[in-house]
Design an enzyme around this catalytic site. Structure first.
Site, PDB file in Angstrom:
ATOM      1  N   GLU A  34       0.860  -1.201   0.000  1.00 17.28           N
ATOM      2  CA  GLU A  34       0.000   0.000   0.000  1.00 17.28           C
ATOM      3  C   GLU A  34       0.888   1.241   0.000  1.00 17.28           C
ATOM      4  OE1 GLU A  34      -3.215   1.138  -0.192  1.00 17.28           O
ATOM      5  OE2 GLU A  34      -2.366   3.114   0.273  1.00 17.28           O
ATOM      6  N   ARG A 108     -16.035   5.943   6.012  1.00 18.08           N
ATOM      7  CA  ARG A 108     -15.031   5.149   5.277  1.00 18.08           C
ATOM      8  C   ARG A 108     -13.866   4.747   6.181  1.00 18.08           C
ATOM      9  NH1 ARG A 108     -14.622   5.370  -0.654  1.00 18.08           N
ATOM     10  NH2 ARG A 108     -12.483   4.708  -0.481  1.00 18.08           N
ATOM     11  N   TYR A 216     -26.886  10.882   5.057  1.00 19.67           N
ATOM     12  CA  TYR A 216     -27.215   9.718   5.886  1.00 19.67           C
ATOM     13  C   TYR A 216     -26.332   9.712   7.134  1.00 19.67           C
ATOM     14  CZ  TYR A 216     -23.359   7.982   2.934  1.00 19.67           C
ATOM     15  OH  TYR A 216     -22.181   7.859   2.231  1.00 19.67           O
ATOM     16  N   ASP A 293     -12.148  -0.784  -8.499  1.00 20.51           N
ATOM     17  CA  ASP A 293     -12.065   0.391  -9.374  1.00 20.51           C
ATOM     18  C   ASP A 293     -10.959   0.264 -10.418  1.00 20.51           C
ATOM     19  OD1 ASP A 293     -14.147   1.619  -8.109  1.00 20.51           O
ATOM     20  OD2 ASP A 293     -13.003   3.306  -7.311  1.00 20.51           O
TER      21      ASP A 293
HETATM   22  C1  LIG Z   1     -18.438  10.623  -4.114  1.00 21.76           C
HETATM   23  C2  LIG Z   1     -18.319   9.122  -4.023  1.00 21.76           C
HETATM   24  C3  LIG Z   1     -19.136   8.424  -3.157  1.00 21.76           C
HETATM   25  C4  LIG Z   1     -19.063   7.030  -3.092  1.00 21.76           C
HETATM   26  N1  LIG Z   1     -19.929   6.376  -2.272  1.00 21.76           N
HETATM   27  C5  LIG Z   1     -19.937   5.030  -2.287  1.00 21.76           C
HETATM   28  C6  LIG Z   1     -20.898   4.316  -1.512  1.00 21.76           C
HETATM   29  O1  LIG Z   1     -21.729   4.908  -0.815  1.00 21.76           O
HETATM   30  N2  LIG Z   1     -20.882   2.947  -1.585  1.00 21.76           N
HETATM   31  C7  LIG Z   1     -19.978   2.261  -2.345  1.00 21.76           C
HETATM   32  O2  LIG Z   1     -20.027   1.013  -2.382  1.00 21.76           O
HETATM   33  N3  LIG Z   1     -19.042   2.927  -3.064  1.00 21.76           N
HETATM   34  C8  LIG Z   1     -18.993   4.275  -3.062  1.00 21.76           C
HETATM   35  N4  LIG Z   1     -18.074   4.938  -3.805  1.00 21.76           N
HETATM   36  C9  LIG Z   1     -17.078   4.171  -4.586  1.00 21.76           C
HETATM   37  C10 LIG Z   1     -15.967   3.570  -3.729  1.00 21.76           C
HETATM   38  O3  LIG Z   1     -15.363   4.547  -2.920  1.00 21.76           O
HETATM   39  C11 LIG Z   1     -14.906   2.912  -4.619  1.00 21.76           C
HETATM   40  O4  LIG Z   1     -15.529   2.244  -5.675  1.00 21.76           O
HETATM   41  C12 LIG Z   1     -14.077   1.901  -3.803  1.00 21.76           C
HETATM   42  O5  LIG Z   1     -13.312   2.576  -2.836  1.00 21.76           O
HETATM   43  C13 LIG Z   1     -13.180   1.079  -4.723  1.00 21.76           C
HETATM   44  O6  LIG Z   1     -12.389   0.217  -3.945  1.00 21.76           O
HETATM   45  P1  LIG Z   1     -10.954  -0.240  -4.468  1.00 21.76           P
HETATM   46  O7  LIG Z   1     -10.395  -1.149  -3.439  1.00 21.76           O
HETATM   47  O8  LIG Z   1     -11.051  -0.705  -5.875  1.00 21.76           O
HETATM   48  O9  LIG Z   1     -10.108   1.107  -4.522  1.00 21.76           O
HETATM   49  P2  LIG Z   1      -9.711   2.050  -3.323  1.00 21.76           P
HETATM   50  O10 LIG Z   1     -10.584   1.854  -2.152  1.00 21.76           O
HETATM   51  O11 LIG Z   1      -9.596   3.408  -3.944  1.00 21.76           O
HETATM   52  O12 LIG Z   1      -8.273   1.548  -2.893  1.00 21.76           O
HETATM   53  C14 LIG Z   1      -7.141   1.666  -3.712  1.00 21.76           C
HETATM   54  C15 LIG Z   1      -5.911   1.614  -2.811  1.00 21.76           C
HETATM   55  O13 LIG Z   1      -4.750   1.468  -3.623  1.00 21.76           O
HETATM   56  C16 LIG Z   1      -3.732   2.333  -3.154  1.00 21.76           C
HETATM   57  N5  LIG Z   1      -2.842   2.583  -4.290  1.00 21.76           N
HETATM   58  C17 LIG Z   1      -3.102   3.315  -5.406  1.00 21.76           C
HETATM   59  N6  LIG Z   1      -2.058   3.261  -6.249  1.00 21.76           N
HETATM   60  C18 LIG Z   1      -1.112   2.476  -5.656  1.00 21.76           C
HETATM   61  C19 LIG Z   1       0.176   2.036  -6.045  1.00 21.76           C
HETATM   62  N7  LIG Z   1       0.721   2.390  -7.219  1.00 21.76           N
HETATM   63  N8  LIG Z   1       0.860   1.232  -5.202  1.00 21.76           N
HETATM   64  C20 LIG Z   1       0.326   0.851  -4.003  1.00 21.76           C
HETATM   65  N9  LIG Z   1      -0.894   1.243  -3.592  1.00 21.76           N
HETATM   66  C21 LIG Z   1      -1.611   2.033  -4.414  1.00 21.76           C
HETATM   67  C22 LIG Z   1      -4.496   3.538  -2.643  1.00 21.76           C
HETATM   68  O14 LIG Z   1      -3.726   4.301  -1.723  1.00 21.76           O
HETATM   69  C23 LIG Z   1      -5.709   2.879  -1.996  1.00 21.76           C
HETATM   70  O15 LIG Z   1      -5.466   2.524  -0.649  1.00 21.76           O
HETATM   71  C24 LIG Z   1     -18.113   6.327  -3.876  1.00 21.76           C
HETATM   72  C25 LIG Z   1     -17.261   7.032  -4.717  1.00 21.76           C
HETATM   73  C26 LIG Z   1     -17.372   8.412  -4.820  1.00 21.76           C
HETATM   74  C27 LIG Z   1     -16.475   9.145  -5.758  1.00 21.76           C
END
Ligand SMILES: Cc1cc2nc3c(=O)[nH]c(=O)nc-3n(C[C@H](O)[C@H](O)[C@H](O)COP(=O)(O)OP(=O)(O)OC[C@H]3O[C@@H](n4cnc5c(N)ncnc54)[C@H](O)[C@@H]3O)c2cc1C
Length: 395
Positions: A34, A108, A216, A293
């Site tokens: 991370e 979060r 909420y 994502d």
């Molecule tokens: C305004 C808004 C509201 C939202 N509300 C909701 C909601 O109510 N419910 C819901 O389900 N979703 C919601 N989402 C979406 C949700 O936040 C994301 O879809 C979710 O966090 C994706 O999870 P992830 O693990 O793919 O990525 P992330 O949670 O973004 O985690 C990615 C991780 O990778 C790390 N990282 C990045 N690049 C590197 C690298 N090169 N090397 C090492 N580490 C790295 C980052 O630091 C981070 O810790 C919302 C999004 C937005 C924009």
């Protein structure tokens, strides 16, 4: 799988931590890399549907999170322009009984902490922070080099590094997120200072022309998370930049007094530009696979981005557990199952965004009136049933 080496996970976000815990339950060792120290995980709320909480329950994360969660009784929909209440989607006990898991809202940072606590108790999970994945090589498994020059070796690599994924550049080069034109502003307010309906035990959803507002309770009900989305703003990376109250309010000029009063009372705002990404040609390459994502960012109108990342993580771990000798089979099965699901959620989210934001111009007014009439005609249980495909999903 080169079994003597761990599965490397790039990114200790919601998907990465869930993947590590789910792999542990399969007896598979993982090492999370991370880039941050997690200090950034502050200030925002998250809604998690039963499709996600069912998995968190199974992994023991929901128990760790429970004191900090809130279980809203319903979603109340309002017209932001005239303040009329349009519809109710029942949640609470009804949804929990229907889907076998609760609909929750949380901060979060609390979700993240619960995931980290459970991961820390896993025998097969290790974590290195301040490791930014910079380079990937497919050699005897996979080698990952950080921006500090250190190299980690693994049997496989899971790219869970979010919207701006570095690992995606290796799996499917040449694709970059593009700005949707929309911005989400968010704020956190003490609940006891707010009037009804903002203090009510519900998710409030206010619909307006080219904009909407969501609020909420989070933090066990002590605070209220407020998100104001508009189809205007700057194209900027990151999700934690500060924004002026005047900028937020200027996007809601034609709104009614109650939601304007809430936005005016917010002590501070942070902004988050919304991006989209074209569908990837494939989600894996060699020993590397993507989730969350990094593979399929989704617009927030259905509040499902984290839910999808959690579903991906659980399914990937299950398939890797069942195909230990041939992870490429697991990757294929994973993409075959998960791509249609992610695409459906992405499309539904986009459609919902269009419906939320009706009301601009003459035709917009006509569509807004039709939307409000239709919302008023459906029974509460019929509205909830419309979400069976989403919340009842079993993978
Ligand atoms: C305004 C808004 C509201 C939202 N509300 C909701 C909601 O109510 N419910 C819901 O389900 N979703 C919601 N989402 C979406 C949700 O936040 C994301 O879809 C979710 O966090 C994706 O999870 P992830 O693990 O793919 O990525 P992330 O949670 O973004 O985690 C990615 C991780 O990778 C790390 N990282 C990045 N690049 C590197 C690298 N090169 N090397 C090492 N580490 C790295 C980052 O630091 C981070 O810790 C919302 C999004 C937005 C924009």
């Amino acid at each position: 799988m080169t079994t003597h080496r761990p599965v490397l996970i790039a990114g200790g976000g919601i998907g990465g931590l869930t993947a590590a815990i789910a792999l542990d339950r399969e007896g598979i060792e993982s090492h999370i890399l991370e880039r941050s120290t997690f200090a950034e995980e502050s200030g925002a709320g998250i809604q998690l549907g039963p499709n996600a909480t069912r998995i968190l329950q199974r992994l023991g994360v929901l128990d760790a999170l429970n004191p900090q969660t809130f279980r809203p009784e319903a979603v109340w929909l309002f017209d932001g322009r005239n303040g009329d209440k349009l519809a109710t989607v029942p949640l609470g006990d009804l949804a929990e009984k229907r889907y076998g898991a609760p609909y929750i809202t949380a901060h979060r940072a609390d979700l993240h902490e619960a995931l980290r606590t459970v991961a820390a108790g896993c025998a097969h999970v290790s974590l290195t922070t301040e490791f930014t994945v910079a380079d990937i090589r497919d050699e005897d498994g996979v080698s990952v080099t950080g921006s500090n020059g250190e190299t980690q070796h693994g049997s496989l690599l899971v790219g869970a590094d979010g919207l701006w994924s570095t690992v995606r550049g290796w799996v499917a080069p040449g694709l970059a997120p593009s700005f949707t034109g929309a911005t989400a502003f968010r704020s956190l307010m003490p609940r006891d200072a707010l009037p009804e309906p903002f203090s009510a035990p519900i998710v409030g959803l206010w619909l307006g022309p080219r904009s909407h507002l969501v609020h909420y309770p989070v933090r066990g009900g002590d605070a209220v998370n407020v998100v104001a989305v508009t189809e205007q703003g700057d194209k900027q990376e990151g999700w934690n930049r500060s924004a002026e109250k005047e900028t937020v309010l200027s996007n809601f000029a034609r709104w009614s007094d109650a939601p304007l009063g809430l936005m005016d009372a917010a002590p501070s705002w942070r902004a988050w530009s919304l991006f989209r990404l074209p569908a990837l040609p494939h989600w894996s390459r060699g020993a590397t696979v993507l989730l969350g994502d990094a593979a399929h960012p989704v617009l927030p109108y259905l509040a499902q981005g984290a839910g999808l990342a959690i579903e991906d993580a659980a399914k990937l771990a299950e398939l890797l557990g069942a195909n230990r000798a041939q992870p490429s089979h697991a990757f294929q099965a994973y993409e075959a199952l998960r791509r249609p699901r992610a695409t459906r959620v992405q499309q539904a989210s986009k459609r919902l965004g269009r419906a939320y934001h009706m009301g601009d111009g003459f035709f917009g007014e006509v569509f807004r009136a039709a939307r409000n009439t239709i919302l008023g005609l459906r029974s509460e249980t019929a509205t909830l049933r419309g979400f069976d495909w989403l919340y009842g999903h079993e993978g």
